[in-house]
Write a protein that holds these residues in place. Sequence first.
Motif, PDB file in Angstrom:
ATOM      1  N   GLU A 150      38.433  27.525 -30.747  1.00 38.53           N
ATOM      2  CA  GLU A 150      37.655  27.415 -29.519  1.00 38.53           C
ATOM      3  C   GLU A 150      37.354  25.948 -29.172  1.00 38.53           C
ATOM      4  O   GLU A 150      37.308  25.562 -27.998  1.00 38.53           O
ATOM      5  N   THR A 151      37.199  25.116 -30.219  1.00 36.93           N
ATOM      6  CA  THR A 151      36.958  23.691 -29.974  1.00 36.93           C
ATOM      7  C   THR A 151      38.201  23.022 -29.387  1.00 36.93           C
ATOM      8  O   THR A 151      38.117  22.229 -28.445  1.00 36.93           O
ATOM      9  N   GLU A 152      39.369  23.342 -29.959  1.00 39.37           N
ATOM     10  CA  GLU A 152      40.610  22.780 -29.448  1.00 39.37           C
ATOM     11  C   GLU A 152      40.841  23.187 -27.995  1.00 39.37           C
ATOM     12  O   GLU A 152      41.260  22.369 -27.162  1.00 39.37           O
ATOM     13  N   MET A 153      40.580  24.448 -27.689  1.00 30.32           N
ATOM     14  CA  MET A 153      40.774  24.929 -26.318  1.00 30.32           C
ATOM     15  C   MET A 153      39.814  24.218 -25.365  1.00 30.32           C
ATOM     16  O   MET A 153      40.205  23.800 -24.265  1.00 30.32           O
ATOM     17  N   TYR A 154      38.577  24.033 -25.782  1.00 37.08           N
ATOM     18  CA  TYR A 154      37.570  23.360 -24.971  1.00 37.08           C
ATOM     19  C   TYR A 154      37.945  21.903 -24.719  1.00 37.08           C
ATOM     20  O   TYR A 154      37.844  21.387 -23.592  1.00 37.08           O
ATOM     21  N   LEU A 155      38.436  21.223 -25.780  1.00 38.13           N
ATOM     22  CA  LEU A 155      38.827  19.829 -25.658  1.00 38.13           C
ATOM     23  C   LEU A 155      40.077  19.662 -24.801  1.00 38.13           C
ATOM     24  O   LEU A 155      40.214  18.688 -24.044  1.00 38.13           O
ATOM     25  N   GLU A 156      40.982  20.607 -24.907  1.00 33.37           N
ATOM     26  CA  GLU A 156      42.213  20.533 -24.110  1.00 33.37           C
ATOM     27  C   GLU A 156      41.902  20.623 -22.619  1.00 33.37           C
ATOM     28  O   GLU A 156      42.426  19.839 -21.812  1.00 33.37           O
ATOM     29  N   ARG A 157      41.052  21.552 -22.236  1.00 30.27           N
ATOM     30  CA  ARG A 157      40.677  21.696 -20.822  1.00 30.27           C
ATOM     31  C   ARG A 157      39.897  20.473 -20.333  1.00 30.27           C
ATOM     32  O   ARG A 157      40.100  20.009 -19.220  1.00 30.27           O
ATOM     33  N   ALA A 158      39.008  19.951 -21.210  1.00 28.62           N
ATOM     34  CA  ALA A 158      38.224  18.781 -20.829  1.00 28.62           C
ATOM     35  C   ALA A 158      39.103  17.543 -20.659  1.00 28.62           C
ATOM     36  O   ALA A 158      38.858  16.708 -19.778  1.00 28.62           O
ATOM     37  N   THR A 159      40.157  17.431 -21.483  1.00 27.30           N
ATOM     38  CA  THR A 159      41.076  16.299 -21.364  1.00 27.30           C
ATOM     39  C   THR A 159      41.839  16.356 -20.048  1.00 27.30           C
ATOM     40  O   THR A 159      42.049  15.327 -19.386  1.00 27.30           O
ATOM     41  N   GLU A 160      42.263  17.562 -19.661  1.00 24.48           N
ATOM     42  CA  GLU A 160      42.953  17.720 -18.383  1.00 24.48           C
ATOM     43  C   GLU A 160      42.034  17.354 -17.218  1.00 24.48           C
ATOM     44  O   GLU A 160      42.450  16.697 -16.252  1.00 24.48           O
ATOM     45  N   THR A 171      29.172  16.790 -25.083  1.00 21.25           N
ATOM     46  CA  THR A 171      29.678  17.184 -26.407  1.00 21.25           C
ATOM     47  C   THR A 171      28.784  18.140 -27.174  1.00 21.25           C
ATOM     48  O   THR A 171      29.082  18.479 -28.312  1.00 21.25           O
ATOM     49  N   SER A 172      27.698  18.570 -26.573  1.00 22.66           N
ATOM     50  CA  SER A 172      26.732  19.374 -27.327  1.00 22.66           C
ATOM     51  C   SER A 172      27.350  20.655 -27.871  1.00 22.66           C
ATOM     52  O   SER A 172      26.983  21.116 -28.953  1.00 22.66           O
ATOM     53  N   LYS A 173      28.295  21.247 -27.157  1.00 24.56           N
ATOM     54  CA  LYS A 173      28.876  22.529 -27.586  1.00 24.56           C
ATOM     55  C   LYS A 173      29.826  22.388 -28.773  1.00 24.56           C
ATOM     56  O   LYS A 173      29.963  23.308 -29.563  1.00 24.56           O
ATOM     57  N   VAL A 174      30.513  21.256 -28.881  1.00 23.98           N
ATOM     58  CA  VAL A 174      31.570  21.134 -29.890  1.00 23.98           C
ATOM     59  C   VAL A 174      31.311  20.022 -30.920  1.00 23.98           C
ATOM     60  O   VAL A 174      32.083  19.865 -31.861  1.00 23.98           O
ATOM     61  N   LYS A 175      30.245  19.282 -30.757  1.00 24.83           N
ATOM     62  CA  LYS A 175      30.023  18.122 -31.614  1.00 24.83           C
ATOM     63  C   LYS A 175      29.870  18.514 -33.084  1.00 24.83           C
ATOM     64  O   LYS A 175      30.399  17.837 -33.976  1.00 24.83           O
TER      65      LYS A 175
END
Length: 530
Positions: A150-160, A171-175
């Motif tokens: 779920e962290t990887e998916m969240y970071l991938e969308r945020a990078t796009e 970063t509160s959700k994935v930090k």
Amino acid sequence: MEAKLRVIIDDQIEKLVLPSGIPPTVEELESVVKDTFEISNDFSLQYFDPEFQDYFTLHKADQIKDKYTVKVVGITPVILSLTPADDSFGSPSGQLSTDYDFSYAESVVSSADSTANTSPQDTIILKRQKTKEHCEPWPKQFLIPQFAYETEMYLERATEEYKKNGNLLPTSKVKTDILEKLAETIFTFTAHPSSAQVSYVAEALVKKYPCLKEPGSFSGYYGWQQSIKYKMANYCTKLRGFGVPELTCNAMKHKSPGDQKSAKKVKKPRKAEVNYLPPYPAGEDEDSQEEERIQLLTEVKKRDNNKVIKEKMAKTFAHRRHEIVNLSPSIEDIKARWPALFEASHLQDEFYRITLVHLEPKFMSMLDEYTPKLLALFHSKGGAMGLKLQAIIAKSPSNPSNNITRNLVIQCLMVYLGESIDQLIKEYSDADGDSVSQGLSEQRMKIYKIKAVGSEEDDIGIVLEGVRVMPALGNFPKACAMLVGLTYAVDLAYPKELKYTLEVFQKLFLELDCAKLSPKVNSLKNKLMA
């Protein structure tokens, strides 16, 4: 006797210098090649046979000689696809447990009776992953690990989103997940990362995920750097509760009453040790390893017993490190309890276990690599120091051997660094045995050279804390390499009067902790790299 090999690696052709000659086994030669040329993948060696004019697989070390050509051939890994036949294998969901090491798998095919109609079944034997010492030094380039799905998916969308609109990610959700995984990965390399190493990790993180950059920060990752630092401290505190030796050794209850202060006599790697204080092997404890040590004392007295001694020294590594690091015994006591540690071949094995670097081959190859530029640097020096350097260089014969050149370069290097050669070397000429013994007993850390009457060869060795620990080393450059090895093996600090010379030996010649240099050594490195 020194040997040289021509090594072909893909499209590159390299020269490999073996100061002690060709290793006795192919495995040792492969290990030297892997360390010298920093090859990470599995490979085998082939040698060029002049009779057939073709390459053949190297099975025995005596198949090659000095100045032969060997080729590094990569081994393609075998990938096994494991598919359970039914839900009875593993968990009810058909999933295999992730607590196992899939790098070790053996398929055993058993056939039923020839008259039966059932097909063969594959039995997979999986080896459970066990706790062990660190297996890698700090990488030249830190690779960010794989986070939770779920962290990887969240970071991938945020990078796009960052690439489109430049929006930074809250970063509160994935930090928490990011910091936890980074701490685990850092610990596989070291339990005590330096500030520079933590900074490298933070920089690598925001470079891979630019959406994690911090607004208002000059570097963009200062906050991450601090968070990783505190997370590592918390992570180590948690592991200390599980009894990790490298962390429990600094607990208050394990210190003497006079040293029970948090910042006093902290035991931790200070010279880029990879395995500073490893845990005992699975199924072993202090009592069982002490029995092995006692057996080792018997084996040392036997002739032609190097293989058995080598195995027992490897097996008792954790016990020896616990004793040396935690108890800080005298050199005399260490030599009495671990005599094999002061033999050149076993000392080099110990150095490799601690640092994952081959001591003598690495030291000599880097010394030879730097020699031309060092000599040019010495020749260009003027003033009083220049005169001292020229006086040393003038002692060299017209056609010096490798060892004479190395000896010359090391002595000039000490003068260039502003240190006295007499602080490292103690020479005795035509002295009787009693006066030599008396003189050596007063030395803290020295390489000695005894010119015996009527003998063609000098006795060159090492004395520590007044104890002659390694005699008859043959030449001065080898003694320098062994001296560095001893400081690691018996956990000694560098004396102040030799700190720059030993720093060059460690950080430039052995490339251990070479990112953190004193101003003087850093200036020397910049001139050599120019």
